[in-house]
Design a protein around this motif. Structure first.
Motif, PDB file in Angstrom:
ATOM      1  N   SER A   1     -53.235  16.518 -22.550  1.00 27.99           N
ATOM      2  CA  SER A   1     -51.865  16.856 -23.094  1.00 27.99           C
ATOM      3  C   SER A   1     -51.296  17.515 -21.602  1.00 27.99           C
ATOM      4  N   GLY A   2     -49.815  16.907 -21.270  1.00 27.45           N
ATOM      5  CA  GLY A   2     -49.463  17.550 -19.869  1.00 27.45           C
ATOM      6  C   GLY A   2     -47.833  17.733 -20.249  1.00 27.45           C
ATOM      7  N   LEU A   3     -47.338  18.661 -19.231  1.00 32.74           N
ATOM      8  CA  LEU A   3     -45.904  18.925 -19.280  1.00 32.74           C
ATOM      9  C   LEU A   3     -45.056  17.810 -19.274  1.00 32.74           C
ATOM     10  N   LEU A   4     -43.856  17.863 -19.652  1.00 33.43           N
ATOM     11  CA  LEU A   4     -42.749  17.071 -19.724  1.00 33.43           C
ATOM     12  C   LEU A   4     -41.480  17.251 -18.691  1.00 33.43           C
ATOM     13  N   LEU A   5     -41.532  16.850 -17.480  1.00 29.48           N
ATOM     14  CA  LEU A   5     -40.590  17.343 -16.484  1.00 29.48           C
ATOM     15  C   LEU A   5     -39.418  16.758 -16.922  1.00 29.48           C
ATOM     16  N   ALA A   6     -38.234  17.415 -16.917  1.00 30.35           N
ATOM     17  CA  ALA A   6     -36.947  17.030 -17.214  1.00 30.35           C
ATOM     18  C   ALA A   6     -36.043  17.009 -15.856  1.00 30.35           C
TER      19      ALA A   6
ATOM     20  N   VAL B   1     -29.243  23.989 -31.996  1.00 35.33           N
ATOM     21  CA  VAL B   1     -30.209  23.899 -30.919  1.00 35.33           C
ATOM     22  C   VAL B   1     -29.825  23.202 -29.645  1.00 35.33           C
ATOM     23  N   THR B   2     -30.084  23.849 -28.604  1.00 40.70           N
ATOM     24  CA  THR B   2     -29.680  23.364 -27.514  1.00 40.70           C
ATOM     25  C   THR B   2     -30.623  22.704 -26.659  1.00 40.70           C
ATOM     26  N   VAL B   3     -30.346  21.755 -25.960  1.00 41.87           N
ATOM     27  CA  VAL B   3     -31.440  20.864 -25.324  1.00 41.87           C
ATOM     28  C   VAL B   3     -30.963  21.004 -23.536  1.00 41.87           C
ATOM     29  N   GLU B   4     -31.908  21.265 -22.972  1.00 36.75           N
ATOM     30  CA  GLU B   4     -31.328  21.789 -21.539  1.00 36.75           C
ATOM     31  C   GLU B   4     -32.617  21.460 -20.567  1.00 36.75           C
ATOM     32  N   PRO B   5     -32.373  21.487 -19.360  1.00 32.12           N
ATOM     33  CA  PRO B   5     -33.587  21.622 -18.220  1.00 32.12           C
ATOM     34  C   PRO B   5     -34.003  23.131 -18.282  1.00 32.12           C
ATOM     35  N   GLU B   6     -35.160  23.330 -18.060  1.00 32.06           N
ATOM     36  CA  GLU B   6     -35.727  24.624 -18.085  1.00 32.06           C
ATOM     37  C   GLU B   6     -35.000  25.655 -17.130  1.00 32.06           C
ATOM     38  N   GLY B   7     -34.586  25.293 -15.956  1.00 27.27           N
ATOM     39  CA  GLY B   7     -33.906  26.003 -15.124  1.00 27.27           C
ATOM     40  C   GLY B   7     -34.669  26.938 -14.044  1.00 27.27           C
ATOM     41  N   ARG B   8     -36.140  26.950 -14.571  1.00 28.24           N
ATOM     42  CA  ARG B   8     -36.717  27.805 -13.514  1.00 28.24           C
ATOM     43  C   ARG B   8     -38.461  26.995 -13.648  1.00 28.24           C
ATOM     44  N   ASN B   9     -39.349  27.693 -13.031  1.00 29.58           N
ATOM     45  CA  ASN B   9     -40.834  27.021 -12.981  1.00 29.58           C
ATOM     46  C   ASN B   9     -40.616  25.755 -12.849  1.00 29.58           C
ATOM     47  N   PRO B  10     -41.424  24.851 -13.479  1.00 31.76           N
ATOM     48  CA  PRO B  10     -41.448  23.672 -13.120  1.00 31.76           C
ATOM     49  C   PRO B  10     -40.488  22.601 -13.591  1.00 31.76           C
TER      50      PRO B  10
END
Length: 554
Positions: A477-482, A504-513
């Motif tokens: 299992s791995g992260l999913l980068l946006a 429900v809000t869909v967004e890029p994380e905005g920090r970290n990876p």
């Protein structure tokens, strides 16, 4: 008046709202014979009237107002030292607190053995979510007296002046004061104190409560959270050079490697995590400021870093900011590079070329990551969303590209799943990844958010989907980068036939990876009725009573 045992200085600037809380924590100290100096850096809000009112309530409180704003922490602390009447000194910021036994515990350590200062644990409290942690816990885990910083140079990492109680005689003997006119004054002051002290005592008890707001608005963010400003970078590098000069002049040049390691692991690392979110102009200015200083650091300090951090540093030093941004998305997470290139000896290097210099070959060598040999459950891949489209209703279509630089996946289509767990129950969406070229696969997955298995009381929180790969009974299992620039979208979903509505809000994380981020927020009857009822029922006493009733009815 009786001479106080300890003077605690509270520095404040335009913080009338939080100053009473800080002072209240001092008035509540179990060791009562203290002097409290409120040192105001010429506030322009209601701070003066609040401070005078506090002083009128307690004879131990003195109010000091600077004639003009200094723009930092040093001047108000130094002015307070000038008027302090106690033989021991402590410092508190107006937005923080001292635990009730802080003064008692640190003073007891001084009286136990004559030392230059004592220090204890710092409890950090996240203002946004209430989470608590201990700052640098491994450094304050046990009661001990350190005979000079050479005995444990790791302590350079604990550079807070507020976690310590200083002997006034120690500060005066060395004419040690906070450097005025610069930011990050704590780092220089603490480095000087560590090096000048013959002995200091560490206790594991909490002596400071540090409230942190890592995502505060730029206008109200603390100095350390203003990393988006190039002036912030300049200030931090400047104070590092001052520390370096002091180490040489004070006869502590042998500590340079430890201090350099602290800068790379702590100071630079904070900026490195932000690199993916900076524009080209900022990156150029950042490199121009940082690279000349990086060239002065001890090579041994670089060698102590984790490999992903060494890669980011080297890419930046080589003038490859775009590659540094890409590599930085894997800091702190097992995210593979998009590509590796091997030389004739089979050594794998980050990126699309074999490095041309000895230093670059040393820093970009990925052999230790074992990309091609580590067990499949811990193998490193890189999953990126190349496009995201919204369909009719609450559905998302994600185009996913998976990079496999270690060539761990066999040739041909691969089975994959998108995993999402709002409220604890897992949602699994299978899809297929097809080979594009060696080490690269692409696929499309449709995510129906209306099918997410929310608990009865609804769900409020944030989740980051994962990608799972399956091979011969083993899962990875791995992260999913946006994509970092796609606009956030909020949709209303009526779960359970409209009885449990959520936004429900869909967004890029905005920090970290920069992962894909989904944020649920109950609305309507779910927020007004269902969740409050469930919270009351979920209280321990209610649950215990329910179990008793159930046992009686059996």
């Amino acid at each position: 008046m009786t001479r106080p045992d300890v003077t605690v200085t509270v520095i404040v600037y335009n913080d009338a709202a939080r100053l009473p809380r800080a002072v209240a924590s001092l008035r509540a100290q179990t060791h009562a014979n203290i002097e409290i100096v409120i040192s105001d850096d010429h506030s322009t809000d209601d701070t003066p009237s609040v401070a005078r009112e506090l002083a009128a309530q307690d004879h131990r409180i003195r109010y000091l107002r600077l004639p003009e704003n200094s723009g930092g922490c040093s001047a108000p602390r130094n002015r307070a030292i000038e008027i302090a009447r106690a033989p021991y000194l402590m410092f508190l910021d107006s937005d923080d607190e001292l635990p009730p036994r802080a003064v008692e515990s640190l003073l007891a350590a001084h009286r136990e053995r004559e030392v230059d200062f004592t220090m204890g644990a710092v409890r950090r409290v996240r203002v946004d979510n209430g989470r608590r942690s201990t700052w640098m816990p491994h450094l304050v885990a046990e009661h001990r007296t350190v005979e000079g910083i050479e005995a444990d140079p790791r302590l350079f990492f604990e550079h807070l002046s507020t976690s310590k109680m200083y002997a006034r005689s120690f500060l005066d003997r060395h004419r040690l004061r906070f450097p005025e006119g610069i930011h990050y004054e704590d780092q220089l002051f603490s480095a000087q104190a560590y090096c000048l002290a013959k002995a200091f005592t560490i206790i594991p008890e909490p002596v400071y409560i540090w409230y942190i707001e890592p995502f505060a608005a730029a206008s109200s963010a603390s100095i350390s959270n203003q990393r988006h400003k190039i002036s912030n970078v300049r200030d931090r590098v400047h104070v590092q050079r001052l520390i370096d000069d002091f180490l040489v002049s004070s006869g502590h040049a042998g500590l340079r490697e430890d201090k350099d390691y602290k800068f790379l692991k702590h100071d630079f690392r904070m900026y490195a995590g932000d690199l993916p979110y900076r524009d080209q102009e900022w990156l150029t200015a950042f490199a121009d400021l940082v690279n000349p200083y990086l060239d002065t650091l001890a090579p041994e300090a670089y060698a102590r870093l984790p490999r992903p951090e060494r890669v980011v540093l080297e890419l930046l030093r080589e003038g490859r900011p775009a590659d540094a941004q890409q590599a930085a998305r894997g800091l702190g997470h097992p995210v593979a590079p998009r590509q590796v290139t091997t030389d004739t000896a089979g050594v794998p290097y980050w990126g699309d070329r074999v490095p041309s210099t000895d230093r670059a070959r040393r820093e970009l060598d990925l052999s230790e990551l074992e990309l091609d040999t580590r067990p499949f459950p811990t193998a490193q891949f890189r999953h990126e969303i190349t496009s995201l489209t919204t369909g009719a209703g609450p559905s998302l279509t994600l185009a996913v590209r998976t990079y496999d630089p270690g060539l761990r996946l066999p040739v041909g289509p691969q089975r994959a799943c998108l995993l999402l767990s709002p409220g604890g129950r897992r949602m699994t969406v299978p899809f297929r990844l097809d080979p594009v070229r060696p080490g690269v696969f692409e696929g499309t997955v449709r995510l129906d958010l209306a099918a997410a298995p929310l608990p009865l009381q609804g769900f409020e929180g944030v989740r980051h989907p994962l990608i799972r790969l399956d091979q011969q009974g083993l899962a990875n299992s791995g992260l999913l980068l946006a994509p970092l620039d796609f606009p956030a979208r909020t949709i209303r979903i009526n779960y359970r036939s409209g009885t449990a509505p959520h936004e429900v809000t869909v967004e890029p994380e905005g920090r970290n990876p920069g992962r894909l981020q989904l944020r649920w927020r109950p609305v309507g009857v779910t927020a007004r009725v269902v969740r409050p009822v469930v919270r009351r029922v979920a209280r321990p006493k209610v649950r215990t009573a329910a179990r008793l009733v159930a046992s009686v009815l059996k």
